[in-house]
Structures are given as structure tokens and as C-alpha cells.
Scaffold this motif. Structure first.
Motif, PDB file in Angstrom:
ATOM      1  N   SER A 128       0.831  -1.212   0.000  1.00 37.60           N
ATOM      2  CA  SER A 128       0.000   0.000   0.000  1.00 37.60           C
ATOM      3  C   SER A 128       0.858   1.251   0.000  1.00 37.60           C
ATOM      4  CB  SER A 128      -0.943  -0.006   1.204  1.00 37.60           C
ATOM      5  OG  SER A 128      -1.935  -1.003   1.059  1.00 37.60           O
ATOM      6  N   VAL A 129       1.898   1.282   0.815  1.00 41.48           N
ATOM      7  CA  VAL A 129       2.774   2.446   0.879  1.00 41.48           C
ATOM      8  C   VAL A 129       3.649   2.537  -0.371  1.00 41.48           C
ATOM      9  CG1 VAL A 129       4.650   3.543   2.174  1.00 41.48           C
ATOM     10  CG2 VAL A 129       2.757   2.487   3.398  1.00 41.48           C
ATOM     11  N   HIS A 156       3.437  -6.595   4.160  1.00 42.72           N
ATOM     12  CA  HIS A 156       2.318  -6.029   4.910  1.00 42.72           C
ATOM     13  C   HIS A 156       1.023  -6.480   4.249  1.00 42.72           C
ATOM     14  CE1 HIS A 156      -0.178  -2.992   6.992  1.00 42.72           C
ATOM     15  NE2 HIS A 156      -0.858  -3.049   5.856  1.00 42.72           N
ATOM     16  N   THR A 157       0.023  -6.853   5.070  1.00 46.87           N
ATOM     17  CA  THR A 157      -1.303  -7.179   4.554  1.00 46.87           C
ATOM     18  C   THR A 157      -2.360  -6.485   5.398  1.00 46.87           C
ATOM     19  OG1 THR A 157      -1.580  -9.197   5.891  1.00 46.87           O
ATOM     20  CG2 THR A 157      -0.552  -9.441   3.720  1.00 46.87           C
ATOM     21  N   GLY A 158      -3.507  -6.217   4.789  1.00 45.62           N
ATOM     22  CA  GLY A 158      -4.638  -5.656   5.509  1.00 45.62           C
ATOM     23  C   GLY A 158      -4.541  -4.150   5.717  1.00 45.62           C
ATOM     24  N   GLN A 159      -5.390  -3.689   6.625  1.00 48.41           N
ATOM     25  CA  GLN A 159      -5.470  -2.270   6.988  1.00 48.41           C
ATOM     26  C   GLN A 159      -4.101  -1.747   7.421  1.00 48.41           C
ATOM     27  OE1 GLN A 159      -6.524   0.707   7.005  1.00 48.41           O
ATOM     28  NE2 GLN A 159      -8.305   0.783   8.371  1.00 48.41           N
ATOM     29  N   THR A 160      -3.882  -0.460   7.258  1.00 45.37           N
ATOM     30  CA  THR A 160      -2.646   0.162   7.740  1.00 45.37           C
ATOM     31  C   THR A 160      -2.969   1.467   8.449  1.00 45.37           C
ATOM     32  OG1 THR A 160      -0.489   1.061   7.097  1.00 45.37           O
ATOM     33  CG2 THR A 160      -2.271   1.320   5.506  1.00 45.37           C
ATOM     34  N   LEU A 174      -5.544   0.783  -0.002  1.00 46.48           N
ATOM     35  CA  LEU A 174      -5.611  -0.439   0.793  1.00 46.48           C
ATOM     36  C   LEU A 174      -5.664  -1.692  -0.071  1.00 46.48           C
ATOM     37  CD1 LEU A 174      -8.124   0.640   3.595  1.00 46.48           C
ATOM     38  CD2 LEU A 174      -5.623   0.720   3.639  1.00 46.48           C
ATOM     39  N   LYS A 175      -6.211  -1.599  -1.275  1.00 45.44           N
ATOM     40  CA  LYS A 175      -6.423  -2.793  -2.098  1.00 45.44           C
ATOM     41  C   LYS A 175      -5.129  -3.550  -2.392  1.00 45.44           C
ATOM     42  CE  LYS A 175      -6.101  -0.365  -6.578  1.00 45.44           C
ATOM     43  NZ  LYS A 175      -6.828  -0.055  -7.850  1.00 45.44           N
TER      44      LYS A 175
END
Length: 299
Positions: A128-129, A156-160, A174-175
Motif C-alpha cells: 500500500s505504501v 504487509h497485509t490488511g489495513q494500515t 488499501l487494495k
């Protein structure tokens, strides 16, 4: 590193401040993360301070930063600085690198050099980042090298919390952190050892499916207090994934002290606890009794 003397291995900690005071994220994104974790005002430790913190607790810690220069325009903390700092405290710290996947073959060459010349023991990705789906072919030369040299890749997976509450999420999508996108990577690089970081809200079931289906895919439990773990994650950690779930805190945003205190209250079988806290990580990293790995010779 004397593995036998360790009580735990924390596979997920962040080096957020370099020796010159530079941060790996912009003030806006870093502030959003602090707000998300209710960590405002917490001083960010240096690598030597992290070593002292974990040494005092008889733990080892995997340390990394995130290279997202392409998407954020913000200079990363040097991988060489992370590697050098961890090498000075090799009794307690394990260095991971981070290479922006947008760097393509140049990034692949850097990854090989980091392992062969600087003792890097794995790589961290934050889709995501970094602004790239894990299964984007641009990243494949980098994965090829990581698979070849035999070190893990942690996604990293999921919400951040990064960008949370900032207009437009600070540009964070987020996707890209859906663990099903990492499933493609596990198919295309079948010998690559992969760690899906965090309880993968809102895709927890997807993460469990990938980890049970692909033999080299693990899950770390960082970024959440164990008291908030989804029940299906606890159930799988106790059974089908008891050899593939790893202790991670997300220090300094969440301390191992807080994480372990809440973990003690979690309904985890006594025989599974040591696997999660240390044994699974020892096997994943190929550590022997004194913390060396066959692939890199140790850091």
C-alpha cells in the motif's frame, strides 16, 4: 546470537529514525500512524536503543524500514545503516532490507548485494505504501533474487495506520495489501518463503486460506493486541497453522511487553505457545544454536 537462551523472536519491528534524524515516512504519514496506534509523543528508538531494549528482555528482533521512494518521494533509511547497526548488535538483532519494487532490475541487483555483502536476512514489502500490487510483474526480478538467495519476503497485509485519517488516506491504497495478491507470488515463486504480516483485516480468511494452501507462506501476528485477534485466526494458530504463525509486535508502535501480556490471556494451547514465540521463527530463518543461517553465514 545464542538462540537457546532467547525467550522469543519478534519478527516485526521498525527502524523509523536514522542516525542523522531522518524518518522513513513523511511527517504527515508518520503522524497519522502515531494517531492510529495512539502512540503520539513516543520517542522513536535508534537501532542501538532497540538492541538494548530487546537484549534486556532476552529476545531477538527482526529490524527493517520501508523503501517507498517512488510512491512517496520520501528518502528511505539506508539498508546499509540498518545492516550495520544490526551487525553491531548481532546477539539480539536480525537485519531485513527493503527495496522499492518499482526499481525493477536495479532493485534486484541491490537485493543480491545486500545479502551477499551486508548480511541482510530477508526483505520487507509494504504494497500500500509502495503503491504497487505484490503480483505486479515489475517486482518479479526482485523476487527472483530473493528466492534464489534463500531469504524470506515479508509483506504487509490488511489495513494500515499509515495515512489513516488523512484526506484521501495520504494516497495510500488499501487494495494492494489484500493477501490474495500475494498468493500469485507464492505460485510463481514456489520456493520463496513468504510472511503475511498482521491479522489481515478485512481479509483475514483470505490470509488463512493462502497460508494453509501454500507450504512456504507464514503469518505474523504483529500490529494488533492479541485480545483483538479474530476467532478464526486463534483457531487456525492452535491447529492447522501451529507451525506457521509467528510472534511479531510492530515495535515501537506496539511494544512486545504489551503484546506478550495480552498473549498470555489468549486461548492458545501450551504446546503451541513456544512455537509461535520462537520455534517457528528459528525454523523459518534456518537458525542454528548460535543464530547462524546456512545461506548467509549470519550477520
Amino acid at each position: 546470537m545464542n538462540v537457546a537462551d532467547l525467550v522469543a523472536i519478534d519478527v516485526h519491528t521498525h527502524a523509523e529514525v536514522s542516525e542523522d534524524g531522518h524518518r522513513s515516512l513523511s511527517p504527515e504519514l508518520f503522524g497519522a500512524s502515531e494517531e492510529y496506534f495512539k502512540a503520539q509523543g513516543h520517542r522513536q528508538p535508534t537501532i542501538p536503543e532497540m538492541a538494548a531494549y530487546y537484549r534486556e528482555r532476552k529476545m531477538a528482533a527482526v529490524v527493517f524500514t520501508v523503501d517507498a521512494e517512488h510512491a512517496t518521494g520520501h528518502r528511505r533509511i539506508s539498508n546499509e545503516e540498518v545492516a550495520g547497526g544490526c551487525a553491531e548488535h548481532a546477539d539480539t538483532l536480525i537485519p531485513f532490507g527493503s527495496v522499492d519494487p518499482w526499481k525493477g532490475r536495479a532493485g534486484a541487483r541491490e537485493a543480491r548485494r545486500l545479502v551477499e555483502e551486508h548480511g541482510i536476512r530477508g526483505f520487507k514489502f509494504h504494497p500500500s505504501v509502495q503503491g504497487m500490487a505484490p503480483n505486479d510483474r515489475t517486482a518479479y526480478p526482485l523476487y527472483e533474487v530473493i528466492e534464489e538467495v534463500g531469504v524470506p519476503a515479508l509483506f504487509h497485509t490488511g489495513q494500515t495506520g499509515i495515512g489513516a485519517g488523512v484526506p484521501g488516506g495520504g494516497g495510500i491504497r488499501l487494495k494492494y495489501s489484500n493477501p490474495m495478491l500475494v498468493d500469485d507470488v507464492a505460485v510463481d515463486f514456489p520456493e520463496l518463503r513468504i510472511v503475511l504480516a498482521h491479522p489481515s483485516f478485512p481479509w483475514q480468511d483470505e490470509a488463512l486460506a493462502v497460508a494453509t494452501h501454500k507450504p512456504h507462506v507464514y503469518i505474523d501476528l504483529s500490529g494488533w493486541s492479541p485480545k483483538y485477534f479474530p476467532p478464526q485466526l486463534v483457531r487456525y494458530a492452535n491447529t492447522l497453522l501451529k507451525d506457521k504463525v509467528l510472534f511479531g509486535s510492530d515495535y515501537p508502535m506496539i511494544t512486545p511487553d504489551r503484546w506478550l501480556s495480552d498473549f498470555e490471556k489468549l486461548d492458545i494451547k501450551p504446546e503451541v505457545r513456544p512455537r509461535i514465540l520462537k520455534d517457528n521463527a528459528v525454523r523459518l530463518f534456518g537458525l542454528d544454536a548460535v543464530g547462524r543461517t546456512p545461506s548467509t553465514g549470519g550477520a
